[in-house]
Enzyme design. Structure first.
Site, PDB file in Angstrom:
ATOM      1  CB  SER A 110      -0.841   0.080   1.266  1.00  0.00           C
ATOM      2  OG  SER A 110      -1.448  -1.115   1.554  1.00  0.00           O
ATOM      3  CG  HIS A 168      -2.959  -0.845  -3.764  1.00  0.00           C
ATOM      4  ND1 HIS A 168      -3.492   0.389  -3.490  1.00  0.00           N
ATOM      5  CD2 HIS A 168      -2.863  -1.467  -2.561  1.00  0.00           C
ATOM      6  CE1 HIS A 168      -3.695   0.505  -2.195  1.00  0.00           C
ATOM      7  NE2 HIS A 168      -3.322  -0.600  -1.618  1.00  0.00           N
ATOM      8  CG  ASN A 203      -4.355   4.408   0.667  1.00  0.00           C
ATOM      9  OD1 ASN A 203      -5.531   4.304   1.038  1.00  0.00           O
ATOM     10  ND2 ASN A 203      -3.537   3.381   0.647  1.00  0.00           N
ATOM     11  CD  GLU A 241      -4.762   2.984  -6.212  1.00  0.00           C
ATOM     12  OE1 GLU A 241      -5.178   4.148  -6.194  1.00  0.00           O
ATOM     13  OE2 GLU A 241      -4.001   2.531  -5.327  1.00  0.00           O
TER      14      GLU A 241
END
Ligand SMILES: NC(=O)c1ccc[n+]([C@@H]2O[C@H](COP(=O)([O-])OP(=O)(O)OC[C@H]3O[C@@H](n4cnc5c(N)ncnc54)[C@H](O)[C@@H]3O)[C@@H](O)[C@H]2O)c1
Length: 289
Positions: free
Chosen positions: A117, A138, A188, A150
């Site tokens: 991450s 991801h 994120n 992702e």
């Protein structure tokens, strides 16, 4: 691609192994030892059994998916894989050691990908056998439910590597987005500032926990409020990602909220420990202030 290796049989690795097996791939699943890998598979079997009960899949499909999923004691068995996805604990030293070990057995056409991450893909690629055949993939939690992947290319990732992993991701029924190797990638980078800002607002006494969550949920039409979501993710994880954004960009807008830091210092890291912004020990979450 026919055979997929998944290293790490925790929340994410088990989910990736499950969706890959359900999509028809042969899957080799490993963890620190065979018993941990088997535990991951047992969790998958439980989820698939529930899906059969709810008539989302047939018992035959469940049996076929489980038959395609083999637990292995270590990465030595992964020489047969076309793609290996590493989903082990988010510690760079652990991931580097895994890449070194699996690098000894991977074929010279196999792709190695990390579900990290927060660790820069270009840096991780340096520990892989061939940075041209290395990239970030991801997934989101829970993997069988969330529709997004992702893809992150490192500086040296080859176009053919991206194309092959994109085709694999689409074959799982996921939507694909491409992000550069920047801190937090896309999701994120956008999400954490909102969660962090909710912590600032609470710390500054702007509103109560319940009102901040209700305001965002109903005022912005989000499925849940930011403090509830932070409790689900884990406040320690939220803080780690904030720090990655802050240190990776040098931009003070990403500095972690003091209240978030305090909660993590207190060990109140969210749902997984029973207390974060909410008390999770009863039948319903109760705001703690
Ligand atoms: N949890 C999330 O919401 C989420 C979302 C996207 C990406 N990720 C990333 O996915 C990865 C895994 O996260 P998780 O939530 O599944 O963690 P987890 O703690 O549930 O699982 C990690 C697993 O890795 C295993 N492991 C540790 N060292 C190992 C080794 N040397 N070899 C093989 N296995 C090893 C552990 O035994 C454990 O089963 C991390 O990189 C994390 O950043 C997590």
């Amino acid at each position: 691609m026919k055979t997929i290796g998944v290293i790490g049989a925790g929340q994410m690795g088990a989910g990736i192994a499950q969706v890959s097996a359900q999509a028809g791939y042969r899957v080799l699943l490993s963890d620190v030892d065979q018993a941990r890998a088997e535990k991951g598979k047992a969790g998958i079997a439980k989820l698939l059994a529930r899906a059969v009960e709810k008539e989302k899949i047939s018992a035959d499909d469940r049996d076929a998916a489980l038959a395609r999923l083999e637990c292995v004691g270590g990465v030595e068995a992964m020489g047969a894989c076309d793609l290996v996805i590493e989903a082990a604990t988010e510690k760079e030293a652990i991931k580097r050691q895994i890449f070194e070990n699996v690098g000894r057995v991977l074929s010279d056409t196999a792709i190695l990908a990390s579900n990290t991450s927060s660790i820069p893909i270009t840096r991780l690629a340096q520990a892989s056998p061939d940075p041209a055949r290395f990239m970030g993939v991801h997934f989101f939690n829970p993997v069988p439910v969330m529709g997004l992947i992702e893809l992150i290319r490192g500086l040296a990732t080859a176009d053919a590597t991206v194309a092959a992993v994109e085709a694999f991701g689409r074959s799982l029924g996921k939507e694909i987005v491409h992000a550069n190797d920047a801190p937090g990638f896309i999701v994120n980078r956008v999400l954490l500032p909102m969660l962090n800002e909710a912590c600032f607002a609470l710390g500054e006494g702007v509103a109560t926990i319940r009102d901040i969550d209700t305001a965002v949920k109903l005022g912005l039409n989000h499925p849940m409020g930011p403090l509830t979501l932070a409790d689900f993710i884990g406040l320690d994880t939220c803080l780690d990602i904030c720090r990655v954004l802050f240190e990776g960009t040098g931009d003070p807008k990403f500095r972690p909220a003091p209240l978030l830091v305090k909660y993590v210092e207190a060990g109140w890291v969210g749902k997984k420990c029973g207390r974060g912004f909410y008390d999770w020990t009863g039948p319903e979450p109760v705001p703690t202030r």
